[in-house]
Design a protein around this motif. Structure first.
Motif, PDB file in Angstrom:
ATOM      1  N   GLN A 298     -19.789-112.548 -50.390  1.00  0.00           N
ATOM      2  CA  GLN A 298     -18.830-111.448 -50.514  1.00  0.00           C
ATOM      3  C   GLN A 298     -18.821-110.877 -51.924  1.00  0.00           C
ATOM      4  O   GLN A 298     -18.761-109.656 -52.113  1.00  0.00           O
ATOM      5  CB  GLN A 298     -17.432-111.936 -50.115  1.00  0.00           C
ATOM      6  CG  GLN A 298     -17.306-112.262 -48.633  1.00  0.00           C
ATOM      7  CD  GLN A 298     -16.008-112.970 -48.296  1.00  0.00           C
ATOM      8  OE1 GLN A 298     -15.317-113.514 -49.174  1.00  0.00           O
ATOM      9  NE2 GLN A 298     -15.670-112.999 -47.006  1.00  0.00           N
ATOM     10  N   ARG A 299     -18.920-111.761 -52.918  1.00  0.00           N
ATOM     11  CA  ARG A 299     -18.977-111.277 -54.306  1.00  0.00           C
ATOM     12  C   ARG A 299     -20.271-110.511 -54.552  1.00  0.00           C
ATOM     13  O   ARG A 299     -20.277-109.459 -55.212  1.00  0.00           O
ATOM     14  CB  ARG A 299     -18.851-112.454 -55.271  1.00  0.00           C
ATOM     15  CG  ARG A 299     -17.467-113.089 -55.302  1.00  0.00           C
ATOM     16  CD  ARG A 299     -17.311-114.072 -56.446  1.00  0.00           C
ATOM     17  NE  ARG A 299     -18.108-115.283 -56.255  1.00  0.00           N
ATOM     18  CZ  ARG A 299     -17.655-116.374 -55.647  1.00  0.00           C
ATOM     19  NH1 ARG A 299     -16.425-116.398 -55.130  1.00  0.00           N
ATOM     20  NH2 ARG A 299     -18.421-117.447 -55.536  1.00  0.00           N
ATOM     21  N   ASP A 300     -21.382-111.024 -53.997  1.00  0.00           N
ATOM     22  CA  ASP A 300     -22.667-110.334 -54.149  1.00  0.00           C
ATOM     23  C   ASP A 300     -22.613-108.944 -53.530  1.00  0.00           C
ATOM     24  O   ASP A 300     -23.104-107.967 -54.115  1.00  0.00           O
ATOM     25  CB  ASP A 300     -23.785-111.136 -53.472  1.00  0.00           C
ATOM     26  CG  ASP A 300     -24.045-112.471 -54.146  1.00  0.00           C
ATOM     27  OD1 ASP A 300     -23.714-112.623 -55.344  1.00  0.00           O
ATOM     28  OD2 ASP A 300     -24.573-113.372 -53.462  1.00  0.00           O
ATOM     29  N   GLU A 301     -22.025-108.853 -52.355  1.00  0.00           N
ATOM     30  CA  GLU A 301     -21.926-107.553 -51.685  1.00  0.00           C
ATOM     31  C   GLU A 301     -21.115-106.575 -52.518  1.00  0.00           C
ATOM     32  O   GLU A 301     -21.500-105.400 -52.669  1.00  0.00           O
ATOM     33  CB  GLU A 301     -21.290-107.716 -50.305  1.00  0.00           C
ATOM     34  CG  GLU A 301     -21.128-106.382 -49.583  1.00  0.00           C
ATOM     35  CD  GLU A 301     -20.403-106.502 -48.255  1.00  0.00           C
ATOM     36  OE1 GLU A 301     -20.214-105.460 -47.608  1.00  0.00           O
ATOM     37  OE2 GLU A 301     -20.020-107.626 -47.880  1.00  0.00           O
ATOM     38  N   ALA A 302     -20.008-107.030 -53.061  1.00  0.00           N
ATOM     39  CA  ALA A 302     -19.152-106.138 -53.861  1.00  0.00           C
ATOM     40  C   ALA A 302     -19.912-105.614 -55.075  1.00  0.00           C
ATOM     41  O   ALA A 302     -19.847-104.415 -55.405  1.00  0.00           O
ATOM     42  CB  ALA A 302     -17.884-106.880 -54.282  1.00  0.00           C
ATOM     43  N   VAL A 303     -20.639-106.495 -55.766  1.00  0.00           N
ATOM     44  CA  VAL A 303     -21.399-106.064 -56.942  1.00  0.00           C
ATOM     45  C   VAL A 303     -22.514-105.105 -56.534  1.00  0.00           C
ATOM     46  O   VAL A 303     -22.735-104.072 -57.177  1.00  0.00           O
ATOM     47  CB  VAL A 303     -21.979-107.287 -57.682  1.00  0.00           C
ATOM     48  CG1 VAL A 303     -22.896-106.834 -58.816  1.00  0.00           C
ATOM     49  CG2 VAL A 303     -20.869-108.162 -58.229  1.00  0.00           C
ATOM     50  N   ALA A 304     -23.218-105.432 -55.460  1.00  0.00           N
ATOM     51  CA  ALA A 304     -24.314-104.577 -55.002  1.00  0.00           C
ATOM     52  C   ALA A 304     -23.808-103.197 -54.595  1.00  0.00           C
ATOM     53  O   ALA A 304     -24.428-102.177 -54.938  1.00  0.00           O
ATOM     54  CB  ALA A 304     -25.036-105.242 -53.829  1.00  0.00           C
ATOM     55  N   ARG A 305     -22.709-103.142 -53.879  1.00  0.00           N
ATOM     56  CA  ARG A 305     -22.146-101.845 -53.487  1.00  0.00           C
ATOM     57  C   ARG A 305     -21.832-100.999 -54.719  1.00  0.00           C
ATOM     58  O   ARG A 305     -22.110 -99.794 -54.755  1.00  0.00           O
ATOM     59  CB  ARG A 305     -20.890-102.041 -52.636  1.00  0.00           C
ATOM     60  CG  ARG A 305     -21.151-102.427 -51.186  1.00  0.00           C
ATOM     61  CD  ARG A 305     -19.827-102.568 -50.440  1.00  0.00           C
ATOM     62  NE  ARG A 305     -19.975-102.964 -49.068  1.00  0.00           N
ATOM     63  CZ  ARG A 305     -20.121-102.127 -48.032  1.00  0.00           C
ATOM     64  NH1 ARG A 305     -20.144-100.821 -48.250  1.00  0.00           N
ATOM     65  NH2 ARG A 305     -20.224-102.591 -46.797  1.00  0.00           N
ATOM     66  N   ARG A 306     -21.236-101.640 -55.720  1.00  0.00           N
ATOM     67  CA  ARG A 306     -20.860-100.897 -56.921  1.00  0.00           C
ATOM     68  C   ARG A 306     -22.094-100.378 -57.661  1.00  0.00           C
ATOM     69  O   ARG A 306     -22.139 -99.217 -58.079  1.00  0.00           O
ATOM     70  CB  ARG A 306     -20.033-101.794 -57.845  1.00  0.00           C
ATOM     71  CG  ARG A 306     -19.504-101.067 -59.085  1.00  0.00           C
ATOM     72  CD  ARG A 306     -18.528-101.922 -59.866  1.00  0.00           C
ATOM     73  NE  ARG A 306     -19.198-103.072 -60.495  1.00  0.00           N
ATOM     74  CZ  ARG A 306     -19.039-104.319 -60.105  1.00  0.00           C
ATOM     75  NH1 ARG A 306     -18.264-104.618 -59.065  1.00  0.00           N
ATOM     76  NH2 ARG A 306     -19.659-105.306 -60.734  1.00  0.00           N
ATOM     77  N   LEU A 307     -23.108-101.222 -57.793  1.00  0.00           N
ATOM     78  CA  LEU A 307     -24.315-100.797 -58.493  1.00  0.00           C
ATOM     79  C   LEU A 307     -25.043 -99.682 -57.746  1.00  0.00           C
ATOM     80  O   LEU A 307     -25.487 -98.697 -58.345  1.00  0.00           O
ATOM     81  CB  LEU A 307     -25.259-101.990 -58.664  1.00  0.00           C
ATOM     82  CG  LEU A 307     -24.846-103.069 -59.659  1.00  0.00           C
ATOM     83  CD1 LEU A 307     -25.792-104.263 -59.557  1.00  0.00           C
ATOM     84  CD2 LEU A 307     -24.843-102.523 -61.079  1.00  0.00           C
ATOM     85  N   LEU A 308     -25.178 -99.831 -56.434  1.00  0.00           N
ATOM     86  CA  LEU A 308     -25.947 -98.863 -55.661  1.00  0.00           C
ATOM     87  C   LEU A 308     -25.233 -97.535 -55.521  1.00  0.00           C
ATOM     88  O   LEU A 308     -25.875 -96.487 -55.349  1.00  0.00           O
ATOM     89  CB  LEU A 308     -26.287 -99.438 -54.286  1.00  0.00           C
ATOM     90  CG  LEU A 308     -27.202-100.676 -54.313  1.00  0.00           C
ATOM     91  CD1 LEU A 308     -27.344-101.278 -52.923  1.00  0.00           C
ATOM     92  CD2 LEU A 308     -28.567-100.315 -54.890  1.00  0.00           C
ATOM     93  N   ALA A 309     -23.898 -97.549 -55.608  1.00  0.00           N
ATOM     94  CA  ALA A 309     -23.149 -96.297 -55.562  1.00  0.00           C
ATOM     95  C   ALA A 309     -23.488 -95.401 -56.748  1.00  0.00           C
ATOM     96  O   ALA A 309     -23.307 -94.173 -56.700  1.00  0.00           O
ATOM     97  CB  ALA A 309     -21.650 -96.585 -55.515  1.00  0.00           C
TER      98      ALA A 309
END
Length: 315
Positions: A298-309
């Protein structure tokens, strides 16, 4: 592009009866330096002459020292696809084995370059060595080739920002997570691809379904959890978080590239995926429990979403 897999002694005649201009090398990654070398072959080829490449699988270093094999930047499929895109007419994809390793440099020139390809010119990198024990060099190409009507030349290494572009340098850039510089050296974003295979279904049971790709180019220059974009070949690029490696937390027994698309839940089995990486989030880890694993995902997903946005979606 014609692809040849024959051994030198099986030729029975030239594959390029009108003559050819030949580049020789491993060509792992097909980077900017390789492109310029092949482009020089295209410039030097007269009307009717083939632009030819001689390359090797497995890489000689991997054959002689499999425990120290360099990370692979391309699969054989990717290598051939890129050579075709570079305008190569004929690729001699030589199976590197003990028998081929014993071919002398003089025999390589006579049997492969002259006998098999009717080479009128061969273009090689500045540090090119070939033949049994790496005995052959530019001087030997001149010595053996000129009496047979073949010239040889070296092509200077390509530099970017004062650094020599090389496959080994790209491997290090990828290992360091510097995907931008790696893309500049390659002339395109680094990409992995393959067909989706069935897994154990654990990701779906944890709320993170993944499309699983086997690692065909091994060892991989990358590992860990990475943010990037992926797509079914020909489709739209979608944001994703990936795990590339052995999955120690779930007892994995083979390396996989697991791709989790955000807000997406379609059956992709059998489809061919392409994956491009934007940032490395962390190395693979082990966990005390499945609950700890899910919390980290879940933490990985949150970071990835933020970076890819903040990234531009590939065309």
């Amino acid at each position: 592009m014609r692809v040849i897999r024959n051994r030198p002694e099986w030729t029975g005649g030239s594959y390029a009866p009108e003559g050819s201009v030949v580049a020789v090398g491993n060509f792992d990654g097909l980077h900017q330096g390789h492109f310029q070398l092949i482009n020089r072959c295209r410039e030097a080829a007269a009307d009717g002459q083939a632009v030819a490449v001689v390359t090797f699988e497995p890489l000689p270093q991997a054959f002689f020292r499999p425990d120290q094999a360099p990370a692979r930047l391309t699969t054989v499929y990717q290598k051939l696809k890129l050579l075709r895109a570079f305008g190569v007419d004929l690729c001699w994809l030589m199976r590197f084995d003990r028998r081929l390793s014993k071919l002398s440099a003089r025999e390589f020139v006579e049997q492969v370059l002259i006998g098999g390809l009717s080479a009128r010119r061969v273009v090689v990198g500045e540090d090119f060595r070939f033949g049994r024990g790496r005995e052959g060099d530019l001087d030997l190409l001149h010595e053996v080739g000129r009496p047979l009507g073949m010239e040889a030349e070296t092509y200077a290494a390509v530099t970017l920002d004062g650094q020599r572009v090389s496959s080994s340098g790209i491997r290090q850039l990828l290992a360091n997570g510097d995907f931008g510089t790696a893309a500049a050296w390659l002339g395109r974003p680094f990409q992995m691809e393959g067909h989706v295979v069935r897994g154990a279904g654990l990701g779906r049971s944890l709320g993170y379904p993944t499309a699983n790709l086997r690692i065909r180019a091994r060892p991989s220059p990358l590992s860990g959890v990475l943010a990037g974009f992926a797509r079914v070949v020909g489709g739209a690029w979608l944001p994703a978080v990936t795990n590339l490696g052995w999955r120690p937390a779930v007892g994995g027994n083979e390396p996989l590239l697991e791709v989790h698309f955000f807000d997406f839940d379609e059956d992709l089995y059998g489809q061919r995926l392409e994956v491009r990486f934007v940032a490395k989030l962390r190395d693979e880890m082990n966990f005390e429990s499945m609950e700890d694993l899910v919390a980290q995902m879940q933490r990985d997903e949150a970071v990835a979403r933020r970076l890819l946005a903040e990234e531009t979606v590939p065309d």
